[in-house]
Motif scaffolding. Structure first.
Motif, PDB file in Angstrom:
ATOM      1  N   ILE A 158       0.847  -1.202   0.000  1.00  6.46           N
ATOM      2  CA  ILE A 158       0.000   0.000   0.000  1.00  6.46           C
ATOM      3  C   ILE A 158       0.879   1.248   0.000  1.00  6.46           C
ATOM      4  O   ILE A 158       0.585   2.242  -0.668  1.00  6.46           O
ATOM      5  CB  ILE A 158      -0.947  -0.001   1.226  1.00  6.46           C
ATOM      6  CG1 ILE A 158      -1.955  -1.140   1.105  1.00  6.46           C
ATOM      7  CG2 ILE A 158      -1.673   1.338   1.341  1.00  6.46           C
ATOM      8  CD1 ILE A 158      -2.740  -1.398   2.381  1.00  6.46           C
ATOM      9  N   MET A 159       2.010   1.166   0.723  1.00  7.93           N
ATOM     10  CA  MET A 159       2.944   2.305   0.770  1.00  7.93           C
ATOM     11  C   MET A 159       3.517   2.620  -0.604  1.00  7.93           C
ATOM     12  O   MET A 159       3.868   3.767  -0.893  1.00  7.93           O
ATOM     13  CB  MET A 159       4.067   2.023   1.764  1.00  7.93           C
ATOM     14  CG  MET A 159       4.989   3.207   1.978  1.00  7.93           C
ATOM     15  SD  MET A 159       6.342   2.844   3.110  1.00  7.93           S
ATOM     16  CE  MET A 159       7.365   4.304   2.842  1.00  7.93           C
ATOM     17  N   SER A 160       3.614   1.620  -1.479  1.00  9.89           N
ATOM     18  CA  SER A 160       4.147   1.867  -2.827  1.00  9.89           C
ATOM     19  C   SER A 160       3.147   2.604  -3.718  1.00  9.89           C
ATOM     20  O   SER A 160       3.452   2.939  -4.862  1.00  9.89           O
ATOM     21  CB  SER A 160       4.550   0.548  -3.490  1.00  9.89           C
ATOM     22  OG  SER A 160       3.422  -0.208  -3.872  1.00  9.89           O
ATOM     23  N   GLU A 161       1.937   2.856  -3.175  1.00 11.52           N
ATOM     24  CA  GLU A 161       0.880   3.613  -3.855  1.00 11.52           C
ATOM     25  C   GLU A 161       0.544   3.038  -5.233  1.00 11.52           C
ATOM     26  O   GLU A 161       0.612   3.732  -6.248  1.00 11.52           O
ATOM     27  CB  GLU A 161       1.277   5.095  -3.969  1.00 11.52           C
ATOM     28  CG  GLU A 161       1.475   5.754  -2.614  1.00 11.52           C
ATOM     29  CD  GLU A 161       1.894   7.217  -2.725  1.00 11.52           C
ATOM     30  OE1 GLU A 161       2.570   7.560  -3.706  1.00 11.52           O
ATOM     31  OE2 GLU A 161       1.524   7.983  -1.831  1.00 11.52           O
ATOM     32  N   PRO A 162       0.148   1.764  -5.289  1.00  9.72           N
ATOM     33  CA  PRO A 162      -0.175   1.156  -6.584  1.00  9.72           C
ATOM     34  C   PRO A 162      -1.558   1.568  -7.080  1.00  9.72           C
ATOM     35  O   PRO A 162      -2.429   1.950  -6.287  1.00  9.72           O
ATOM     36  CB  PRO A 162      -0.150  -0.338  -6.270  1.00  9.72           C
ATOM     37  CG  PRO A 162      -0.606  -0.402  -4.849  1.00  9.72           C
ATOM     38  CD  PRO A 162      -0.049   0.823  -4.171  1.00  9.72           C
TER      39      PRO A 162
END
Length: 511
Positions: A423-427
């Motif tokens: 989620i942190m990688s903002e997919p």
């Protein structure tokens, strides 16, 4: 009391900062199948490790009585000598040794220090016949599937003259057919007088085979139920496990589905070692914003292979076809390109591919997005701590600290760390491969709620699951795979277990 094979009294086990077991009591009758239920982190596996000597006498308090005699096991060998054998959730087989070598590893059939291979092979054949496995004793473990590997583990236990067989999540990685075969095998062993303890989150399986159920919660014994005498329902077991009624197994979906965000066209993949064998054959699928799309199929259908080949060609050879992100054709030649262009993949193997178990939660969460934390070519540690703490709170990861090692957490909390990382990688698109495997019902609901929230934020979700109720409960549309082909596509209203199973067992493509 003569029919009591095992009694554990007042078992308490502590780790730094955590009381894993708190005055736990357990009684097992001779010849019964006794189920042990509880949420991840409830203490089930810890209790069995105390019993089997993985955690030796002196590292816990309390008493163990086996066949009426007090036991103080210093190691696994001492418990095995009495006929107590545990099969852990993570199978302990050596891939590049044969079935025979694995079965008798540490228990070699030798005379005067020389292994008698004729005896080894003969006994292996007898054991394989007992568990219903039609394989050569010389077959390498790496060449058989997970279901067969589980049977090899049971054969290995039988070679030690087992009296009490402990199985920790034995069907977690198995498809429905393999699970059914294993449960029937347990019932057959019971007829022969064997006693078994089974740890499982699959309540329908427990209801099928168990004579008694002990429920643990937060390291304490909640109650023991007799399947014949007590009114035992799934709802009662769940309430005991989570401490409350769980009226809904899945969040109520109110999807707001937008435009197509990701599309796969005419996708073909060949096996990485056997490059003449086609693993994915002309697959086509699309995902829209805010949509949860499922992929159903039996083990070996090609679901994971499809997902990994899309995710930066991390599986397969001679990969061909087209990928489109937001209407534009894209190429993901490696994992970094996939991540940078808005794709994320949560592996089915969270311990092997999803986490670095020896690292802390903080590092695991930020691992795929370190570029967001860099300040003048150096990672900003304060920012990293604040970010990890934000995700710990947002996803309700149960841990004393983000500096705790990931390997010390329960399966459900480990899965939340993996989700936090991606989620942190903002997919824009998130592929979830068996997102709730080996997770209890309470933690499952939390994972489902996170998935639903991600879809409501406008992300596209592709969800692979072997559990058909999960597919039906969560997905807006479902693709079905069989033998590397997509054999059908069903809307939520048209999908049911029968229609999915029909498509899962046919290799003919239907429009």
């Amino acid at each position: 009391m003569t029919n009591i094979l095992l009694e554990m009294k007042g078992i308490t086990k502590e780790f730094p900062g955590v009381k894993a077991l708190d005055n736990v009591n357990l009684k097992i009758k001779k010849g019964e199948i006794h189920a042990l239920c509880g949420e991840n982190g409830a203490g089930k596996s810890t209790l069995m490790k105390v019993l089997s000597g993985v955690y030796p006498y002196g590292s816990y308090s309390g008493d163990i009585f086996y066949n009426g005699k007090e036991c103080q096991f210093k190691d696994i060998k001492e418990s095995e000598d009495l006929g107590i054998v545990i099969i852990h959730q993570e199978l302990a087989l050596i891939p590049y040794l044969s079935i025979a070598e694995n079965i008798f590893l540490g228990n070699e059939q030798e005379k005067n220090g020389v292994i008698n291979w004729n005896t080894t092979i003969k006994k292996t054949r007898e054991l394989l016949q007992t568990v219903g496995l039609n394989e050569s004793p010389n077959t390498l473990i790496t060449n058989i599937g997970v279901g067969k590997q589980q049977l090899v583990e049971i054969a290995k236990a039988l070679s030690k003259e087992v009296e009490l067989l402990i199985l920790d999540e034995p069907t977690a990685s198995l498809n429905e057919d393999d699970s059914e075969n294993l449960l029937n095998l347990l019932l057959e062993f019971k007829k022969q007088g064997m006693t078994a303890i089974i740890i499982s989150h699959k309540l329908n399986e427990i209801s099928k085979v168990a004579d008694s159920i002990t429920i643990l919660r937060d390291g304490k014994t909640i109650e023991t139920l007799d399947m014949k005498k007590d009114e035992v329902t799934e709802d009662r077991i769940i309430k005991g496990m989570v401490g409350r009624d769980l009226t809904h197994r899945y969040p109520e979906r109110k999807p707001k589905i937008g435009e197509t965000i990701f599309e796969v066209r005419d996708w073909n993949v060949y096996h990485p070692q056997h490059q003449e064998r086609k693993v994915i054959d002309h697959a086509n699928l699309y995902i829209r914003r805010g949509e949860i799309v499922g992929i159903a199929g039996l083990m070996g259908a090609g679901r994971t292979e499809l997902a990994m080949s899309i995710f930066g060609k991390s599986y397969g050879k001679k990969i061909g076809g087209q990928l489109f992100m937001k209407g534009k054709e894209v190429a993901f030649n490696d994992v970094s390109q996939a991540i940078n262009q808005g794709l994320a993949y949560v592996s089915e193997d969270r311990k092997g591919n999803g986490l670095i178990l020896m690292e802390d939660i903080k590092k695991n969460i930020t691992l795929a997005s370190l570029d967001k934390l860099v300040n003048k070519f150096v990672i900003d540690e304060n920012k990293e701590i604040m970010t990890a703490e934000t995700y710990r709170k947002k996803l309700r990861i149960k841990t004393p600290s983000i500096f705790q090692k990931a390997g010390n957490l329960s399966g459900g909390n480990q899965q939340k760390i993996v989700l936090s990382k991606w989620i942190m990688s903002e997919p824009d698109v998130l592929i979830l491969d068996e997102p709730t495997r080996g997770i209890d019902v309470g933690a499952k609901y939390e994972i489902y709620s996170i998935i639903d929230e991600l879809a409501r934020e406008g992300k596209g979700i592709l969800m692979i699951s072997s559990e058909l109720p999960e597919i039906l409960g969560m997905c807006d549309r479902v693709y079905v795979m069989c033998e590397g082909r997509i054999t059908g596509e069903l809307s939520r209203k048209d999908a049911n277990q029968e229609s999915l199973m029909r498509l899962m067992t046919q290799s003919t493509v239907r429009g």
